[in-house]
Design a protein around this motif. Sequence first.
Motif, mmCIF file in Angstrom:
data_model
loop_
_atom_site.group_PDB
_atom_site.id
_atom_site.type_symbol
_atom_site.label_atom_id
_atom_site.label_comp_id
_atom_site.label_asym_id
_atom_site.label_seq_id
_atom_site.Cartn_x
_atom_site.Cartn_y
_atom_site.Cartn_z
ATOM 1 N N ASN A 31 0.833 -1.188 0.000
ATOM 2 C CA ASN A 31 0.000 0.000 0.000
ATOM 3 C C ASN A 31 0.882 1.257 0.000
ATOM 4 O O ASN A 31 0.954 1.977 0.998
ATOM 5 N N ARG A 36 -4.712 3.359 -0.379
ATOM 6 C CA ARG A 36 -5.916 2.533 -0.303
ATOM 7 C C ARG A 36 -6.263 2.307 1.170
ATOM 8 O O ARG A 36 -5.409 2.447 2.050
ATOM 9 N N LYS A 37 -7.482 1.877 1.402
ATOM 10 C CA LYS A 37 -7.885 1.603 2.782
ATOM 11 C C LYS A 37 -6.973 0.538 3.398
ATOM 12 O O LYS A 37 -6.527 0.670 4.522
ATOM 13 N N ARG A 38 -6.709 -0.516 2.654
ATOM 14 C CA ARG A 38 -5.830 -1.579 3.119
ATOM 15 C C ARG A 38 -4.626 -1.759 2.203
ATOM 16 O O ARG A 38 -3.529 -1.952 2.641
#
Length: 149
Positions: A31, A36-38
Amino acid sequence: MTPDEILKICRETLPDTVLVESWGERGIFYNPGLRRKRGVYVLTVKEKDGANDRTSGLDREGVFRVNLGLRKETYRQRFGELPKRPPKGGAVELPCDFTALDTLLPHPVYAWMGWVCVLNPSEETFGALKPLIEEAYAYAQEKFAKSKA
Protein backbone atom coordinates in the motif's frame (compact mmCIF):
# COMPACT_ATOMS: atom_id res chain seq x y z
CA MET A 1 10.18 -18.91 13.94
CA THR A 2 7.39 -16.94 15.51
CA PRO A 3 4.59 -15.00 13.83
CA ASP A 4 6.09 -11.74 15.12
CA GLU A 5 9.53 -12.57 13.65
CA ILE A 6 8.02 -13.42 10.26
CA LEU A 7 5.94 -10.26 10.13
CA LYS A 8 8.89 -8.12 11.22
CA ILE A 9 11.15 -9.56 8.51
CA CYS A 10 8.49 -8.98 5.87
CA ARG A 11 7.82 -5.40 6.97
CA GLU A 12 11.56 -4.65 6.95
CA THR A 13 12.28 -6.21 3.56
CA LEU A 14 9.14 -5.42 1.55
CA PRO A 15 8.96 -1.67 0.83
CA ASP A 16 5.62 0.15 0.89
CA THR A 17 3.89 -2.49 2.97
CA VAL A 18 1.68 -2.06 6.02
CA LEU A 19 0.62 -4.42 8.76
CA VAL A 20 -3.15 -4.75 9.14
CA GLU A 21 -4.91 -6.73 11.86
CA SER A 22 -8.38 -8.01 11.03
CA TRP A 23 -10.56 -11.11 10.85
CA GLY A 24 -8.44 -12.87 13.46
CA GLU A 25 -5.19 -12.58 11.53
CA ARG A 26 -2.41 -10.15 10.77
CA GLY A 27 -1.65 -9.30 7.17
CA ILE A 28 1.09 -7.62 5.20
CA PHE A 29 -0.45 -5.44 2.49
CA TYR A 30 1.25 -3.58 -0.34
CA ASN A 31 0.00 0.00 0.00
CA PRO A 32 2.45 2.69 -1.16
CA GLY A 33 1.65 6.10 0.24
CA LEU A 34 -1.31 4.55 2.08
CA ARG A 35 -3.42 5.33 -0.96
CA ARG A 36 -5.92 2.53 -0.30
CA LYS A 37 -7.89 1.60 2.78
CA ARG A 38 -5.83 -1.58 3.12
CA GLY A 39 -3.84 -2.14 -0.06
CA VAL A 40 -3.31 -5.55 -1.66
CA TYR A 41 -2.56 -8.72 0.29
CA VAL A 42 1.01 -10.02 0.20
CA LEU A 43 0.73 -12.54 3.04
CA THR A 44 -1.14 -13.20 6.25
CA VAL A 45 -0.41 -14.93 9.53
CA LYS A 46 -3.38 -16.64 11.11
CA GLU A 47 -3.12 -17.83 14.70
CA LYS A 48 -6.58 -19.19 15.45
CA ASP A 49 -9.38 -21.03 13.76
CA GLY A 50 -12.24 -18.98 12.36
CA ALA A 51 -15.84 -19.82 11.62
CA ASN A 52 -15.06 -20.55 7.95
CA ASP A 53 -11.50 -21.85 8.36
CA ARG A 54 -10.89 -24.70 10.80
CA THR A 55 -9.07 -27.20 8.58
CA SER A 56 -5.52 -26.43 9.77
CA GLY A 57 -6.27 -27.00 13.44
CA LEU A 58 -4.99 -23.61 14.51
CA ASP A 59 -6.60 -24.18 17.90
CA ARG A 60 -3.59 -26.37 18.78
CA GLU A 61 -1.15 -24.80 21.25
CA GLY A 62 1.35 -22.56 19.46
CA VAL A 63 0.22 -23.43 15.92
CA PHE A 64 -0.03 -20.66 13.33
CA ARG A 65 -0.23 -20.51 9.54
CA VAL A 66 1.57 -18.27 7.07
CA ASN A 67 -0.51 -17.70 3.90
CA LEU A 68 0.71 -16.38 0.54
CA GLY A 69 -1.13 -15.40 -2.61
CA LEU A 70 0.85 -16.59 -5.64
CA ARG A 71 0.35 -16.35 -9.36
CA LYS A 72 -1.79 -19.24 -10.52
CA GLU A 73 0.99 -20.53 -12.79
CA THR A 74 3.37 -20.81 -9.83
CA TYR A 75 0.70 -22.67 -7.88
CA ARG A 76 0.19 -25.06 -10.81
CA GLN A 77 3.94 -25.72 -11.07
CA ARG A 78 4.04 -26.79 -7.44
CA PHE A 79 0.68 -28.48 -6.92
CA GLY A 80 -1.04 -29.05 -10.27
CA GLU A 81 -4.40 -27.65 -11.26
CA LEU A 82 -6.21 -25.35 -8.91
CA PRO A 83 -9.05 -27.03 -7.02
CA LYS A 84 -12.65 -25.91 -7.18
CA ARG A 85 -13.83 -23.24 -4.76
CA PRO A 86 -15.13 -24.91 -1.60
CA PRO A 87 -18.56 -24.20 -0.13
CA LYS A 88 -18.69 -21.61 2.66
CA GLY A 89 -17.09 -23.05 5.77
CA GLY A 90 -15.51 -25.92 3.83
CA ALA A 91 -12.05 -26.80 2.59
CA VAL A 92 -10.80 -27.44 -0.91
CA GLU A 93 -10.82 -31.09 -1.92
CA LEU A 94 -7.17 -32.09 -2.14
CA PRO A 95 -5.30 -35.17 -0.94
CA CYS A 96 -3.14 -33.46 1.67
CA ASP A 97 -2.93 -33.10 5.42
CA PHE A 98 -3.74 -29.44 6.08
CA THR A 99 -2.60 -29.87 9.70
CA ALA A 100 1.00 -30.82 8.76
CA LEU A 101 3.63 -28.54 10.27
CA ASP A 102 6.61 -26.99 8.47
CA THR A 103 5.43 -28.08 5.00
CA LEU A 104 4.42 -25.98 2.01
CA LEU A 105 0.78 -26.81 1.25
CA PRO A 106 -2.10 -25.48 -0.81
CA HIS A 107 -4.20 -23.15 1.33
CA PRO A 108 -7.13 -25.16 2.73
CA VAL A 109 -9.71 -22.52 1.76
CA TYR A 110 -8.10 -20.27 -0.87
CA ALA A 111 -6.07 -22.72 -2.98
CA TRP A 112 -8.62 -22.15 -5.75
CA MET A 113 -7.19 -18.60 -5.96
CA GLY A 114 -3.55 -19.76 -5.98
CA TRP A 115 -2.86 -19.34 -2.28
CA VAL A 116 -0.40 -21.56 -0.42
CA CYS A 117 0.50 -21.89 3.25
CA VAL A 118 2.93 -23.26 5.82
CA LEU A 119 2.09 -24.07 9.41
CA ASN A 120 4.86 -23.15 11.87
CA PRO A 121 7.70 -22.76 9.35
CA SER A 122 11.17 -23.49 10.66
CA GLU A 123 14.00 -21.08 9.82
CA GLU A 124 15.02 -23.42 6.99
CA THR A 125 11.51 -23.58 5.55
CA PHE A 126 11.09 -19.82 5.92
CA GLY A 127 14.35 -19.39 3.98
CA ALA A 128 12.95 -21.58 1.21
CA LEU A 129 9.72 -19.56 1.34
CA LYS A 130 11.46 -16.23 0.69
CA PRO A 131 11.33 -16.50 -3.14
CA LEU A 132 7.59 -17.18 -2.88
CA ILE A 133 7.17 -14.21 -0.54
CA GLU A 134 9.01 -12.09 -3.10
CA GLU A 135 6.65 -13.37 -5.80
CA ALA A 136 3.60 -12.65 -3.63
CA TYR A 137 4.98 -9.13 -3.12
CA ALA A 138 5.57 -8.59 -6.86
CA TYR A 139 2.11 -9.99 -7.62
CA ALA A 140 0.55 -7.60 -5.07
CA GLN A 141 2.39 -4.72 -6.75
CA GLU A 142 0.95 -5.76 -10.13
CA LYS A 143 -2.58 -5.99 -8.75
CA PHE A 144 -2.21 -2.64 -7.00
CA ALA A 145 -1.07 -1.00 -10.26
CA LYS A 146 -4.00 -2.49 -12.18
CA SER A 147 -6.51 -1.39 -9.56
CA LYS A 148 -5.51 2.25 -9.95
CA ALA A 149 -6.83 2.40 -13.51
